[in-house]
Write a protein that holds these residues in place. Structure first.
Motif, short mmCIF file in Angstrom:
data_model
loop_
_atom_site.label_atom_id
_atom_site.label_comp_id
_atom_site.label_asym_id
_atom_site.label_seq_id
_atom_site.Cartn_x
_atom_site.Cartn_y
_atom_site.Cartn_z
N VAL A 7 -6.49 2.92 47.78
CA VAL A 7 -7.73 3.65 48.00
C VAL A 7 -7.65 4.96 47.25
O VAL A 7 -6.60 5.62 47.24
N GLY A 8 -8.74 5.32 46.61
CA GLY A 8 -8.83 6.62 45.96
C GLY A 8 -9.58 7.58 46.86
O GLY A 8 -10.39 7.16 47.70
N VAL A 9 -9.32 8.85 46.70
CA VAL A 9 -10.04 9.86 47.47
C VAL A 9 -10.35 11.03 46.53
O VAL A 9 -9.53 11.41 45.69
N ARG A 10 -11.55 11.53 46.65
CA ARG A 10 -11.96 12.71 45.88
C ARG A 10 -12.62 13.69 46.82
O ARG A 10 -13.27 13.31 47.79
N GLU A 11 -12.46 14.95 46.52
CA GLU A 11 -13.10 15.98 47.33
C GLU A 11 -14.19 16.63 46.52
O GLU A 11 -13.98 17.02 45.38
N LEU A 12 -15.36 16.72 47.13
CA LEU A 12 -16.51 17.38 46.51
C LEU A 12 -16.93 18.54 47.40
O LEU A 12 -16.54 18.61 48.56
N ARG A 13 -17.73 19.42 46.87
CA ARG A 13 -18.30 20.52 47.67
C ARG A 13 -19.81 20.43 47.60
O ARG A 13 -20.38 20.21 46.54
N ALA A 19 -16.61 21.14 52.22
CA ALA A 19 -15.86 20.06 51.59
C ALA A 19 -16.33 18.70 52.10
O ALA A 19 -16.60 18.53 53.28
N ILE A 20 -16.42 17.75 51.19
CA ILE A 20 -16.76 16.38 51.52
C ILE A 20 -15.71 15.50 50.85
O ILE A 20 -15.52 15.58 49.64
N ARG A 21 -15.03 14.70 51.64
CA ARG A 21 -14.04 13.76 51.09
C ARG A 21 -14.68 12.39 50.96
O ARG A 21 -15.29 11.89 51.90
N ILE A 22 -14.53 11.78 49.78
CA ILE A 22 -15.06 10.46 49.50
C ILE A 22 -13.87 9.51 49.35
O ILE A 22 -13.00 9.74 48.50
N PHE A 23 -13.81 8.48 50.17
CA PHE A 23 -12.77 7.45 50.09
C PHE A 23 -13.41 6.21 49.48
O PHE A 23 -14.52 5.83 49.86
N TYR A 24 -12.71 5.54 48.56
CA TYR A 24 -13.30 4.40 47.87
C TYR A 24 -12.22 3.41 47.46
O TYR A 24 -11.06 3.79 47.25
N PRO A 25 -12.58 2.11 47.36
CA PRO A 25 -11.61 1.13 46.87
C PRO A 25 -11.24 1.45 45.42
O PRO A 25 -12.11 1.72 44.60
N ARG A 91 -1.13 4.41 51.07
CA ARG A 91 -1.92 3.65 50.08
C ARG A 91 -3.17 4.39 49.63
O ARG A 91 -4.13 3.79 49.15
N CYS A 92 -3.19 5.70 49.79
CA CYS A 92 -4.36 6.51 49.44
C CYS A 92 -3.93 7.61 48.47
O CYS A 92 -3.00 8.37 48.77
N PHE A 93 -4.61 7.68 47.33
CA PHE A 93 -4.20 8.60 46.27
C PHE A 93 -5.39 9.37 45.72
O PHE A 93 -6.48 8.81 45.56
N GLU A 94 -5.17 10.62 45.42
CA GLU A 94 -6.18 11.45 44.76
C GLU A 94 -6.19 11.09 43.29
O GLU A 94 -5.13 10.93 42.68
N GLY A 95 -7.37 10.96 42.72
CA GLY A 95 -7.48 10.78 41.27
C GLY A 95 -7.43 9.36 40.77
O GLY A 95 -7.38 9.14 39.56
N LEU A 96 -7.43 8.34 41.64
CA LEU A 96 -7.46 6.96 41.15
C LEU A 96 -8.87 6.60 40.69
O LEU A 96 -9.86 7.12 41.22
N ASP A 97 -8.96 5.70 39.73
CA ASP A 97 -10.27 5.21 39.28
C ASP A 97 -10.85 4.28 40.34
O ASP A 97 -10.13 3.52 40.98
N ALA A 98 -12.16 4.33 40.49
CA ALA A 98 -12.86 3.47 41.46
C ALA A 98 -13.11 2.10 40.85
O ALA A 98 -13.10 1.93 39.63
N LYS A 99 -13.34 1.10 41.72
CA LYS A 99 -13.75 -0.22 41.26
C LYS A 99 -15.05 -0.08 40.48
O LYS A 99 -15.92 0.69 40.86
N LYS A 100 -15.20 -0.85 39.42
CA LYS A 100 -16.40 -0.79 38.61
C LYS A 100 -17.04 -2.17 38.55
O LYS A 100 -16.37 -3.18 38.69
N GLY A 101 -18.35 -2.20 38.34
CA GLY A 101 -19.04 -3.44 38.10
C GLY A 101 -19.48 -4.21 39.32
O GLY A 101 -19.96 -5.32 39.20
N GLU A 102 -19.31 -3.66 40.50
CA GLU A 102 -19.80 -4.36 41.69
C GLU A 102 -20.39 -3.35 42.66
O GLU A 102 -20.00 -2.20 42.69
N LYS A 103 -21.37 -3.82 43.43
CA LYS A 103 -21.97 -2.96 44.44
C LYS A 103 -21.07 -2.95 45.67
O LYS A 103 -20.59 -4.00 46.09
N LEU A 104 -20.87 -1.78 46.22
CA LEU A 104 -20.02 -1.64 47.40
C LEU A 104 -20.83 -1.04 48.54
O LEU A 104 -21.68 -0.18 48.33
N PRO A 105 -20.58 -1.48 49.77
CA PRO A 105 -21.28 -0.90 50.91
C PRO A 105 -20.90 0.57 51.08
O PRO A 105 -19.77 0.96 50.82
N LEU A 106 -21.86 1.36 51.53
CA LEU A 106 -21.64 2.78 51.76
C LEU A 106 -21.66 3.05 53.26
O LEU A 106 -22.59 2.65 53.96
#
Length: 134
Positions: A7-13, A19-25, A91-106
């Motif tokens: 899982v990747g995680v990014r922090e936005l403001r 701060a808003i943390r976004i977790f993504y496959p 299994r969670c890392f900052e800065g990983l690339d997100a899955k591309k090319g498919e729609k994911l539930p939010l």
């Protein structure tokens, strides 16, 4: 073990600076984190800041300010010695690339008035491992 999902995680403001943390496959090729990614900490800020927020929320109306200050200092010192201070989300890392090319539930998740985003990192991680963006 090398093929475990990540899982990747990014922090936005937001515009107010919150701060808003976004977790993504993470992308399939991100199964082995690279040098630009690092393990995501359980607590965005220090554990002391996390505990201090709760103390101010629940104790401020009930105790005199000097008592609250003394308690905050004591708890902050104890928190610095806690192993939770260094806890990482598995299994969670900052800065990983997100899955591309498919729609994911939010999944939109808010911690509520008296909570913090840190206490729900494990829940967000579990949801992201199931293929959701949280």
């Amino acid at each position: 073990q090398g093929s475990q999902a990540r899982v990747g995680v990014r922090e936005l403001r937001n515009s107010n600076g919150a701060a808003i943390r976004i977790f993504y496959p993470a992308a399939e090729d991100a199964s082995v984190p690279g040098p630009s990614s690092k393990p995501a900490p359980m607590f965005r800020n220090s554990l002391a800041v996390f505990v201090e927020g709760y103390m101010h929320t629940f104790l401020k109306p009930a105790v005199p300010p000097f008592v609250l200050s003394a308690l905050t200092f004591l708890v902050s010192c104890l928190a610095l010695m806690s192993p939770l201070q260094r806890t990482k989300l598995p299994r969670c890392f900052e800065g990983l690339d997100a899955k591309k090319g498919e729609k994911l539930p939010l999944v939109l998740w808010s911690h509520g008035l008296t909570g913090t985003g840190c206490e729900h990192g494990s829940l967000a991680l579990a949801l992201a491992l199931k293929g959701n963006v949280v």
